[in-house]
Design a protein around this motif. Structure first.
Motif, PDB file in Angstrom:
ATOM      1  N   GLU A  68       0.974  -1.267  -0.426  1.00  0.00           N
ATOM      2  CA  GLU A  68       0.082  -0.089   0.057  1.00  0.00           C
ATOM      3  C   GLU A  68       1.073   1.239   0.268  1.00  0.00           C
ATOM      4  O   GLU A  68       1.334   1.482   0.829  1.00  0.00           O
ATOM      5  CB  GLU A  68      -0.683  -0.323   0.757  1.00  0.00           C
ATOM      6  N   LEU A  69       1.039   1.577  -1.319  1.00  0.00           N
ATOM      7  CA  LEU A  69       2.364   2.928  -1.385  1.00  0.00           C
ATOM      8  C   LEU A  69       1.575   4.671  -0.983  1.00  0.00           C
ATOM      9  O   LEU A  69       0.326   4.167  -1.167  1.00  0.00           O
ATOM     10  CB  LEU A  69       3.016   2.668  -2.883  1.00  0.00           C
ATOM     11  N   GLY A  70       2.198   5.020  -0.957  1.00  0.00           N
ATOM     12  CA  GLY A  70       1.712   6.868  -0.874  1.00  0.00           C
ATOM     13  C   GLY A  70      -0.109   5.941   0.687  1.00  0.00           C
ATOM     14  O   GLY A  70      -0.294   6.889   0.791  1.00  0.00           O
ATOM     15  N   TYR A  71      -0.042   5.327   1.103  1.00  0.00           N
ATOM     16  CA  TYR A  71      -0.285   5.367   2.520  1.00  0.00           C
ATOM     17  C   TYR A  71      -0.578   6.061   3.573  1.00  0.00           C
ATOM     18  O   TYR A  71       0.157   6.892   3.681  1.00  0.00           O
ATOM     19  CB  TYR A  71       0.240   3.702   3.251  1.00  0.00           C
ATOM     20  N   ALA A  72      -2.365   7.096   3.461  1.00  0.00           N
ATOM     21  CA  ALA A  72      -2.042   7.938   4.044  1.00  0.00           C
ATOM     22  C   ALA A  72      -3.752   7.883   5.399  1.00  0.00           C
ATOM     23  O   ALA A  72      -4.732   7.397   4.574  1.00  0.00           O
ATOM     24  CB  ALA A  72      -2.076   8.989   3.893  1.00  0.00           C
ATOM     25  N   LEU A  73      -3.892   8.089   6.123  1.00  0.00           N
ATOM     26  CA  LEU A  73      -4.891   7.694   6.856  1.00  0.00           C
ATOM     27  C   LEU A  73      -6.143   8.691   8.067  1.00  0.00           C
ATOM     28  O   LEU A  73      -4.727   9.642   8.244  1.00  0.00           O
ATOM     29  CB  LEU A  73      -4.535   6.400   8.101  1.00  0.00           C
ATOM     30  N   ARG A  74      -6.622   8.756   7.840  1.00  0.00           N
ATOM     31  CA  ARG A  74      -7.685   9.207   8.939  1.00  0.00           C
ATOM     32  C   ARG A  74      -8.296   8.588   9.445  1.00  0.00           C
ATOM     33  O   ARG A  74      -9.563   7.613   8.976  1.00  0.00           O
ATOM     34  CB  ARG A  74      -8.865  10.482   7.933  1.00  0.00           C
ATOM     35  N   HIS A  94      -1.546   3.750  -3.396  1.00  0.00           N
ATOM     36  CA  HIS A  94      -1.962   3.421  -4.529  1.00  0.00           C
ATOM     37  C   HIS A  94      -0.917   2.053  -4.559  1.00  0.00           C
ATOM     38  O   HIS A  94      -0.168   1.877  -3.375  1.00  0.00           O
ATOM     39  CB  HIS A  94      -1.064   4.718  -5.608  1.00  0.00           C
ATOM     40  N   ASP A  95      -1.080   0.795  -5.079  1.00  0.00           N
ATOM     41  CA  ASP A  95      -0.593  -0.051  -5.532  1.00  0.00           C
ATOM     42  C   ASP A  95       0.935   0.246  -6.519  1.00  0.00           C
ATOM     43  O   ASP A  95       1.169   0.109  -7.540  1.00  0.00           O
ATOM     44  CB  ASP A  95      -1.432  -1.877  -5.894  1.00  0.00           C
ATOM     45  N   ASP A  97       1.165  -0.587  -9.593  1.00  0.00           N
ATOM     46  CA  ASP A  97       0.989  -0.398 -10.785  1.00  0.00           C
ATOM     47  C   ASP A  97      -0.076   0.764 -11.187  1.00  0.00           C
ATOM     48  O   ASP A  97      -0.436   0.986 -12.268  1.00  0.00           O
ATOM     49  CB  ASP A  97      -0.532  -1.786 -11.130  1.00  0.00           C
ATOM     50  N   GLY A  98       0.180   1.780  -9.913  1.00  0.00           N
ATOM     51  CA  GLY A  98       0.116   3.278  -9.605  1.00  0.00           C
ATOM     52  C   GLY A  98      -2.170   3.488  -9.758  1.00  0.00           C
ATOM     53  O   GLY A  98      -2.615   4.386  -9.829  1.00  0.00           O
ATOM     54  N   ARG A  99      -2.721   2.041  -9.650  1.00  0.00           N
ATOM     55  CA  ARG A  99      -3.772   1.693  -9.282  1.00  0.00           C
ATOM     56  C   ARG A  99      -4.074   2.805  -7.859  1.00  0.00           C
ATOM     57  O   ARG A  99      -3.482   2.275  -6.615  1.00  0.00           O
ATOM     58  CB  ARG A  99      -4.568   0.875  -9.269  1.00  0.00           C
ATOM     59  N   PHE A 100      -5.115   3.816  -7.953  1.00  0.00           N
ATOM     60  CA  PHE A 100      -5.568   4.502  -5.876  1.00  0.00           C
ATOM     61  C   PHE A 100      -6.416   3.792  -5.815  1.00  0.00           C
ATOM     62  O   PHE A 100      -7.257   3.172  -6.614  1.00  0.00           O
ATOM     63  CB  PHE A 100      -5.889   5.429  -6.336  1.00  0.00           C
ATOM     64  N   TRP A 101      -6.214   3.051  -4.439  1.00  0.00           N
ATOM     65  CA  TRP A 101      -8.000   2.408  -3.224  1.00  0.00           C
ATOM     66  C   TRP A 101      -7.903   3.407  -2.241  1.00  0.00           C
ATOM     67  O   TRP A 101      -6.942   4.017  -2.012  1.00  0.00           O
ATOM     68  CB  TRP A 101      -6.835   1.516  -3.368  1.00  0.00           C
ATOM     69  N   ASN A 125     -13.049  -2.655   4.062  1.00  0.00           N
ATOM     70  CA  ASN A 125     -13.675  -2.420   3.083  1.00  0.00           C
ATOM     71  C   ASN A 125     -12.847  -1.516   1.925  1.00  0.00           C
ATOM     72  O   ASN A 125     -12.595  -0.490   2.097  1.00  0.00           O
ATOM     73  CB  ASN A 125     -15.632  -2.335   2.447  1.00  0.00           C
ATOM     74  N   ASP A 126     -12.486  -1.858   0.767  1.00  0.00           N
ATOM     75  CA  ASP A 126     -11.604  -1.306  -0.529  1.00  0.00           C
ATOM     76  C   ASP A 126     -12.422  -0.913  -1.892  1.00  0.00           C
ATOM     77  O   ASP A 126     -12.723  -1.919  -2.454  1.00  0.00           O
ATOM     78  CB  ASP A 126     -10.830  -1.939  -1.336  1.00  0.00           C
ATOM     79  N   VAL A 127     -11.770   0.328  -2.369  1.00  0.00           N
ATOM     80  CA  VAL A 127     -13.054   1.107  -3.359  1.00  0.00           C
ATOM     81  C   VAL A 127     -12.070   1.611  -4.320  1.00  0.00           C
ATOM     82  O   VAL A 127     -10.995   2.599  -3.575  1.00  0.00           O
ATOM     83  CB  VAL A 127     -14.041   1.537  -3.322  1.00  0.00           C
ATOM     84  N   ARG A 128     -11.592   1.435  -5.457  1.00  0.00           N
ATOM     85  CA  ARG A 128     -11.034   1.945  -6.574  1.00  0.00           C
ATOM     86  C   ARG A 128     -11.288   3.111  -6.840  1.00  0.00           C
ATOM     87  O   ARG A 128     -12.825   3.354  -6.931  1.00  0.00           O
ATOM     88  CB  ARG A 128     -10.758   1.195  -8.109  1.00  0.00           C
ATOM     89  N   ILE A 129      -9.956   3.996  -6.509  1.00  0.00           N
ATOM     90  CA  ILE A 129     -10.694   5.267  -7.046  1.00  0.00           C
ATOM     91  C   ILE A 129      -9.973   6.187  -8.243  1.00  0.00           C
ATOM     92  O   ILE A 129      -8.720   5.218  -8.627  1.00  0.00           O
ATOM     93  CB  ILE A 129     -10.293   6.514  -5.938  1.00  0.00           C
TER      94      ILE A 129
END
Length: 152
Positions: A68-74, A94-95, A97-101, A125-129
């Motif tokens: 989970e690259l670039g991970y940022a949490l609230r 993002h993963d 492959d550059g897909r954001f979640w 739960n994960d949602v692709r964005i």
């Protein structure tokens, strides 16, 4: 064993402090640092993974943040009672492959008398964005502390 204030039983102020401290620690993406907030025999359920003990927590978080690259949490306080706190959270990453979640979840926490988390149960739960839909860009700025985040 060192104490990890604030200590239970929690009131509204100390529950908020505990939640913000957890958010701040997880945003470091430092598994060793994060693991120190848990008892040596802490028990987790994270999605479908069951983890017991600090060493296993460090291994779990290391794998998580390698993926989970670039991970940022609230995190946001939902409820509290005695030595228990419930939170809702969102994080983005993002993963490879550059897909954001964006991941949405709820956690149940139980603390020992020294303020260390003995139990953590997380449903996620994960949602692709799309990249342009991102809204979490690193640790929470001071002026956003305590501000609720949108549900969707």
């Amino acid at each position: 064993m060192a104490q990890r204030p604030p200590l239970p039983p929690f009131d509204h102020t100390t529950a908020l402090q505990k939640v913000q401290a957890a958010e701040d620690a997880w945003n470091t993406r430092d598994p060793q640092k994060v693991a120190l907030a848990y008892t040596p025999d802490s028990v987790w359920r994270n999605r479908d993974a069951f983890v017991t003990g600090r060493e296993a927590i460090v291994e779990f978080l290391t794998r998580k943040w390698e993926r989970e690259l670039g991970y940022a949490l609230r995190k946001e306080l939902w409820a509290f009672d005695g030595n228990r706190i419930a939170v809702r959270f969102q994080y983005e990453c993002h993963d490879a492959d550059g897909r954001f979640w964006r991941s949405y979840g709820n956690e149940l926490w139980e603390f020992d008398a020294d303020g260390l988390m003995a139990r953590r149960e997380a449903s996620i739960n994960d949602v692709r964005i799309q990249e342009e839909d991102r809204r979490i860009f690193g640790p929470r700025p001071d002026d956003e502390r305590g501000v609720p985040f949108p549900i969707g």
